[in-house]
Design an enzyme around this catalytic site. Sequence first.
Site, short mmCIF file in Angstrom:
data_model
loop_
_atom_site.label_atom_id
_atom_site.label_comp_id
_atom_site.label_asym_id
_atom_site.label_seq_id
_atom_site.Cartn_x
_atom_site.Cartn_y
_atom_site.Cartn_z
N HIS A 125 31.32 18.59 -40.50
CA HIS A 125 32.66 19.16 -40.42
C HIS A 125 33.60 18.15 -39.78
O HIS A 125 33.20 17.37 -38.91
CB HIS A 125 32.65 20.45 -39.60
CG HIS A 125 33.98 21.16 -39.58
ND1 HIS A 125 34.62 21.58 -40.73
CD2 HIS A 125 34.81 21.50 -38.55
CE1 HIS A 125 35.77 22.17 -40.41
NE2 HIS A 125 35.91 22.12 -39.10
N CYS A 178 36.98 20.88 -45.60
CA CYS A 178 37.44 20.14 -44.42
C CYS A 178 37.83 18.71 -44.75
O CYS A 178 38.91 18.23 -44.36
CB CYS A 178 36.40 20.19 -43.31
SG CYS A 178 34.81 19.41 -43.72
N GLU A 221 42.38 22.77 -39.20
CA GLU A 221 41.13 22.59 -39.92
C GLU A 221 41.00 23.55 -41.09
O GLU A 221 41.57 24.64 -41.10
CB GLU A 221 39.93 22.81 -38.98
CG GLU A 221 39.86 24.22 -38.40
CD GLU A 221 38.64 24.47 -37.55
OE1 GLU A 221 37.63 23.74 -37.69
OE2 GLU A 221 38.67 25.42 -36.73
#
Length: 282
Positions: A158, A99, A170
């Site tokens: 995240h 991420c 993402e």
Amino acid sequence: MTMRRTVGAAVAAVALLAAWQGAHGTAVAAAPQTAGACGVLAPGASAVAEGAVRAACEQVGVWYTWGGGHGPQPGPTYGQVDPSDPDSAHDPERLGFDCSGLVRYAYARAAGGDPLPGNAYHQFNSPQVKQRFTAEQGTAPLLPGDLLAWGSGGSVHHIAIYLGAGKMVEARESGTRIAVSDVRLGGDYAGAVRIAAAAAPGTFSTWGADVWTHEEPSTTSRRVHRFPGPTTVRIECQKHAEPVTAEGYTNDAWSYLPEYGSWITNIYIKGPAWLDGVRTCP
């Protein structure tokens, strides 16, 4: 059966092309995503933020790989096995991003340099942040290019890039590919940040490779964070402490980096030995 094999081969070919072209910084025609098209889906963002969105969208279809994107320069890398996630077993064979690796790459492409190195926590607390939004504010005040984060108790596990219209791009988890998703406002959603187009006050550039910060202003104290290459950091204050000799220079000045909770010798900060405009630490 022939039809299924043909379709499966075509999908595999598209994925391989996306991975190869992503590794070379080339825009790719992404495979259709069930959550919607990837792009700038609302007006009002800066040119840098819109550029980051476009750069991230070029990587749709590329593998998520744990630790991917954290090489000496921004860009896809082979990943690592995450001991806590059995789905990461094949990550060392997959060229891609995790991420924060995707966020790093997107903003490096858009802004030049390497403005957002580090993991999701470091990016969410970067000196490049110019505005913050709480979880309670939802997506209403957000613009394309804003970074959404998930975590609790001050941790961030995240991070994703907002597109507008309630969508984000993402690199979510091992076993999946970079994709467009609906923004998840429940659970441990922690809020969002907007990245400045220019350097924030107190921001300096580092130089050198494999430079470590330390818990105290001393090379014998615990190592905290490694900078694989040049980056930008925010300096809160500086002080005279242990003299250090490196790269042909000797200096006893150390700078405190609040985002990393640690110190770096001024040898690796671009500028004079004692930095102009930075206060002395108490």
